[in-house]
Design a protein around this motif. Structure first.
Motif, PDB file in Angstrom:
ATOM      1  N   PHE A  54       0.723  -1.089   0.057  1.00 22.04           N
ATOM      2  CA  PHE A  54      -0.031  -0.002   0.034  1.00 22.04           C
ATOM      3  C   PHE A  54       0.979   1.292   0.072  1.00 22.04           C
ATOM      4  N   GLN A  55       2.019   1.096   0.789  1.00 17.08           N
ATOM      5  CA  GLN A  55       2.750   2.557   0.720  1.00 17.08           C
ATOM      6  C   GLN A  55       3.458   2.607  -0.616  1.00 17.08           C
ATOM      7  N   LEU A  56       3.778   1.626  -1.367  1.00 14.45           N
ATOM      8  CA  LEU A  56       4.463   1.564  -2.461  1.00 14.45           C
ATOM      9  C   LEU A  56       3.370   2.190  -3.536  1.00 14.45           C
ATOM     10  N   SER A  57       2.482   1.712  -3.643  1.00 11.14           N
ATOM     11  CA  SER A  57       1.401   1.972  -4.620  1.00 11.14           C
ATOM     12  C   SER A  57       0.888   3.672  -4.241  1.00 11.14           C
ATOM     13  N   THR A  58       0.781   4.096  -3.080  1.00  4.74           N
ATOM     14  CA  THR A  58       0.724   5.599  -2.662  1.00  4.74           C
ATOM     15  C   THR A  58       1.694   6.282  -3.154  1.00  4.74           C
ATOM     16  N   LEU A  59       2.809   5.967  -2.946  1.00  5.56           N
ATOM     17  CA  LEU A  59       4.106   6.667  -3.404  1.00  5.56           C
ATOM     18  C   LEU A  59       4.100   6.757  -4.990  1.00  5.56           C
ATOM     19  N   LEU A  60       3.825   5.572  -5.690  1.00  6.48           N
ATOM     20  CA  LEU A  60       3.694   5.706  -7.295  1.00  6.48           C
ATOM     21  C   LEU A  60       2.507   6.889  -7.616  1.00  6.48           C
ATOM     22  N   LEU A  61       1.419   6.975  -6.866  1.00  4.03           N
ATOM     23  CA  LEU A  61       0.436   7.736  -7.229  1.00  4.03           C
ATOM     24  C   LEU A  61       0.900   9.026  -7.124  1.00  4.03           C
ATOM     25  N   VAL A  62       1.805   9.498  -6.044  1.00  2.40           N
ATOM     26  CA  VAL A  62       2.275  10.739  -5.810  1.00  2.40           C
ATOM     27  C   VAL A  62       3.144  11.242  -6.719  1.00  2.40           C
TER      28      VAL A  62
END
Length: 100
Positions: A54-62
């Motif tokens: 989840f943290q990686l996906s959030t980082l990619l969205l940012v």
């Protein structure tokens, strides 16, 4: 010499009458042993992996940034077409269609 004896034998100092040093109460009590099972560790590991995903996906969205707006498709006809001379905030006049 009585002064030195009274300092050593004062409140809380020296040894108690029994001859063995006494430990504080929290050191003398036994705590129950805790057993950790491998399945608990596996569940914790899976939860950690889920949080990292989840943290990686959030980082990619940012990092990706805002999504640009969609362009209108070529086949659509818009009723309101701005005139070349109108300002950006001005609403163009609407005229009703005549019946033929």
């Amino acid at each position: 010499m009585t002064h030195l004896h009274s300092v050593r034998g004062g409140v809380g100092g020296g040894r108690p009458q029994g001859g063995k040093p006494q430990l504080p109460a929290f050191c003398r009590t036994r705590r129950p042993t805790t057993t950790v099972y491998v399945s608990n560790l596996r569940d914790l590991y899976r939860l950690l992996l889920l949080v990292l995903v989840f943290q990686l996906s959030t980082l990619l969205l940012v990092i990706a940034g805002p999504v640009p707006p969609r362009l209108p498709s070529v086949g659509t006809n818009t009723v309101f077409r701005p005139d070349a001379g109108t300002a950006a905030g001005e609403v163009p006049p609407v005229t009703p269609l005549s019946d033929r």
